[in-house]
Design a protein around this motif. Sequence first.
Motif, PDB file in Angstrom:
ATOM      1  N   GLY A 112       0.741  -1.105   0.054  1.00 14.65           N
ATOM      2  CA  GLY A 112      -0.012   0.110   0.022  1.00 14.65           C
ATOM      3  C   GLY A 112       0.829   1.175  -0.064  1.00 14.65           C
ATOM      4  N   THR A 113       0.497   2.162  -0.758  1.00 10.95           N
ATOM      5  CA  THR A 113       0.990   3.460  -0.813  1.00 10.95           C
ATOM      6  C   THR A 113      -0.059   4.725  -0.522  1.00 10.95           C
ATOM      7  N   ALA A 114      -1.231   4.246  -0.594  1.00 11.49           N
ATOM      8  CA  ALA A 114      -2.658   5.353  -0.389  1.00 11.49           C
ATOM      9  C   ALA A 114      -3.678   4.373   0.160  1.00 11.49           C
ATOM     10  N   HIS A 134       3.172   0.555   9.780  1.00 12.61           N
ATOM     11  CA  HIS A 134       4.542   0.953  10.127  1.00 12.61           C
ATOM     12  C   HIS A 134       5.463   0.006   9.907  1.00 12.61           C
ATOM     13  N   GLU A 135       5.254  -1.070  10.464  1.00  8.89           N
ATOM     14  CA  GLU A 135       6.029  -2.281  10.188  1.00  8.89           C
ATOM     15  C   GLU A 135       6.641  -2.611   8.730  1.00  8.89           C
ATOM     16  N   SER A 136       5.346  -2.467   7.765  1.00 12.14           N
ATOM     17  CA  SER A 136       5.611  -2.374   6.655  1.00 12.14           C
ATOM     18  C   SER A 136       6.461  -1.428   6.109  1.00 12.14           C
ATOM     19  N   LEU A 137       6.549  -0.333   6.445  1.00 12.88           N
ATOM     20  CA  LEU A 137       7.317   0.766   6.192  1.00 12.88           C
ATOM     21  C   LEU A 137       8.682   0.692   6.533  1.00 12.88           C
ATOM     22  N   GLN A 138       8.957  -0.044   7.611  1.00 20.32           N
ATOM     23  CA  GLN A 138      10.423  -0.227   8.090  1.00 20.32           C
ATOM     24  C   GLN A 138      11.158  -1.509   7.158  1.00 20.32           C
ATOM     25  N   LYS A 139      10.292  -2.373   6.735  1.00 20.78           N
ATOM     26  CA  LYS A 139      10.795  -3.240   5.744  1.00 20.78           C
ATOM     27  C   LYS A 139      10.805  -2.723   4.413  1.00 20.78           C
ATOM     28  N   SER A 140      10.024  -1.853   3.855  1.00 17.55           N
ATOM     29  CA  SER A 140       9.994  -1.303   2.591  1.00 17.55           C
ATOM     30  C   SER A 140       9.635   0.439   2.650  1.00 17.55           C
ATOM     31  N   PRO A 141      10.754   1.062   2.920  1.00 17.48           N
ATOM     32  CA  PRO A 141      10.618   2.490   2.968  1.00 17.48           C
ATOM     33  C   PRO A 141      10.024   2.944   1.878  1.00 17.48           C
ATOM     34  N   ARG A 142       8.789   3.828   1.964  1.00 15.88           N
ATOM     35  CA  ARG A 142       8.212   4.459   0.923  1.00 15.88           C
ATOM     36  C   ARG A 142       7.400   5.579   1.565  1.00 15.88           C
ATOM     37  N   SER A 143       6.857   6.281   0.547  1.00 17.53           N
ATOM     38  CA  SER A 143       6.042   7.524   1.084  1.00 17.53           C
ATOM     39  C   SER A 143       4.582   6.978   1.112  1.00 17.53           C
ATOM     40  N   ILE A 144       3.760   7.155   2.084  1.00 18.76           N
ATOM     41  CA  ILE A 144       2.132   6.813   2.123  1.00 18.76           C
ATOM     42  C   ILE A 144       1.322   7.992   2.212  1.00 18.76           C
ATOM     43  N   ARG A 145       0.153   8.139   1.840  1.00 17.33           N
ATOM     44  CA  ARG A 145      -0.878   9.135   2.322  1.00 17.33           C
ATOM     45  C   ARG A 145      -2.105   8.285   2.973  1.00 17.33           C
ATOM     46  N   LEU A 146      -2.714   8.810   3.922  1.00 17.92           N
ATOM     47  CA  LEU A 146      -3.972   8.141   4.383  1.00 17.92           C
ATOM     48  C   LEU A 146      -5.062   9.101   4.512  1.00 17.92           C
ATOM     49  N   VAL A 147      -6.308   8.676   4.155  1.00 19.91           N
ATOM     50  CA  VAL A 147      -7.333   9.421   4.384  1.00 19.91           C
ATOM     51  C   VAL A 147      -8.504   8.883   5.472  1.00 19.91           C
ATOM     52  N   TYR A 148      -8.836   9.634   6.646  1.00 16.88           N
ATOM     53  CA  TYR A 148      -9.481   9.120   7.610  1.00 16.88           C
ATOM     54  C   TYR A 148     -10.959   9.732   7.772  1.00 16.88           C
ATOM     55  N   LEU A 185       8.491   8.218   4.352  1.00  8.99           N
ATOM     56  CA  LEU A 185       9.333   9.189   3.451  1.00  8.99           C
ATOM     57  C   LEU A 185       8.520  10.584   3.511  1.00  8.99           C
ATOM     58  N   ALA A 186       7.333  10.381   3.218  1.00  6.76           N
ATOM     59  CA  ALA A 186       6.651  11.751   2.884  1.00  6.76           C
ATOM     60  C   ALA A 186       6.772  12.434   4.510  1.00  6.76           C
ATOM     61  N   ALA A 187       6.624  11.847   5.408  1.00  3.68           N
ATOM     62  CA  ALA A 187       6.487  12.316   6.714  1.00  3.68           C
ATOM     63  C   ALA A 187       7.533  13.108   7.161  1.00  3.68           C
ATOM     64  N   ARG A 188       8.765  12.442   6.679  1.00  7.50           N
ATOM     65  CA  ARG A 188      10.112  12.835   6.892  1.00  7.50           C
ATOM     66  C   ARG A 188      10.418  14.205   6.170  1.00  7.50           C
ATOM     67  N   ARG A 189      10.074  14.344   5.089  1.00  4.68           N
ATOM     68  CA  ARG A 189       9.729  15.515   4.082  1.00  4.68           C
ATOM     69  C   ARG A 189       8.954  16.642   4.941  1.00  4.68           C
ATOM     70  N   VAL A 190       7.871  16.382   5.135  1.00  4.58           N
ATOM     71  CA  VAL A 190       7.070  17.279   6.014  1.00  4.58           C
ATOM     72  C   VAL A 190       7.869  17.603   7.397  1.00  4.58           C
ATOM     73  N   ASP A 191       8.603  16.965   7.953  1.00  2.61           N
ATOM     74  CA  ASP A 191       9.150  17.384   9.477  1.00  2.61           C
ATOM     75  C   ASP A 191      10.553  18.210   8.723  1.00  2.61           C
ATOM     76  N   SER A 192      11.216  17.954   7.882  1.00  3.93           N
ATOM     77  CA  SER A 192      12.154  18.620   7.349  1.00  3.93           C
ATOM     78  C   SER A 192      11.805  20.141   6.813  1.00  3.93           C
ATOM     79  N   ARG A 193      10.604  20.253   6.200  1.00  3.05           N
ATOM     80  CA  ARG A 193      10.051  21.571   5.689  1.00  3.05           C
ATOM     81  C   ARG A 193       9.722  22.333   6.943  1.00  3.05           C
ATOM     82  N   GLN A 194       9.192  21.860   7.895  1.00  2.00           N
ATOM     83  CA  GLN A 194       8.995  22.376   9.147  1.00  2.00           C
ATOM     84  C   GLN A 194       9.954  22.763  10.144  1.00  2.00           C
ATOM     85  N   GLU A 195      11.250  21.964   9.913  1.00  2.00           N
ATOM     86  CA  GLU A 195      12.318  22.506  10.731  1.00  2.00           C
ATOM     87  C   GLU A 195      12.856  23.742  10.000  1.00  2.00           C
ATOM     88  N   GLN A 196      12.840  23.699   8.539  1.00  2.00           N
ATOM     89  CA  GLN A 196      13.289  24.619   7.778  1.00  2.00           C
ATOM     90  C   GLN A 196      12.740  26.119   7.995  1.00  2.00           C
TER      91      GLN A 196
END
Length: 203
Positions: A112-114, A134-148, A185-196
């Motif tokens: 899954g990616t979305a 989260h476990e799947s992201l650790q095994k296969s790093p990728r960006s995901i989006r989620l709508v709740y 990976l997408a969340a890391r980019r969000v963190d990076s933008r917020q830090e900048q």
Amino acid sequence: MNIDTQVPINNRPSGLGHFNDSIRYEALDYPMLWKCINAMKLKSNDVAIEIGCGRGRTLCAMARQRLKKVVGIELDEALTQSARGNIRRMRGSRSPVEAICADAAFYDFSEGTAFYMFHPFGAATMRTVLSRIHESLQKSPRSIRLVYVNPVHEAVLEEMPWLQRTGTVQSKLFRMRASLWEGGLAARRVDSRQEQQTAGESA
């Protein structure tokens, strides 16, 4: 789309699944559904997974876009069969799509990616499902989006340091909203933008 996804008279009861916290099937109105799908920003290489797909309204709607795959996970066998029937009958499909009868607490989300959820279960299953993603992201790093949609247990998502809220979708017709999230990976980019941004404000 030539599908029938109205709530059946003999709708499944709540309280099923490993944690006995499943929620009765409901179908989201089409205007809000399209807003949520648009907010997912689906791409041709996405594997979109609906967790708690019911009779397949969202599955069929997502399959009208050209995606790698669309998958629905549904606990109730009768609803799964109904979703499969709608998939066979639907018009305008551009993607491979399938409905799988399974308890989401034990599903492998590694493709899954979305992800899309319309308040399908309680906090216990939600916490377990998110842990499996989260476990799947650790095994296969990728960006995901989620709508709740109808995010009753939004606090559980807020507990997850690997998820970042990115926005909200609000229905104009009813008191219904959905929260938007990114992870991996997408969340890391969000963190990076917020830090900048914070660093720039401090300077």
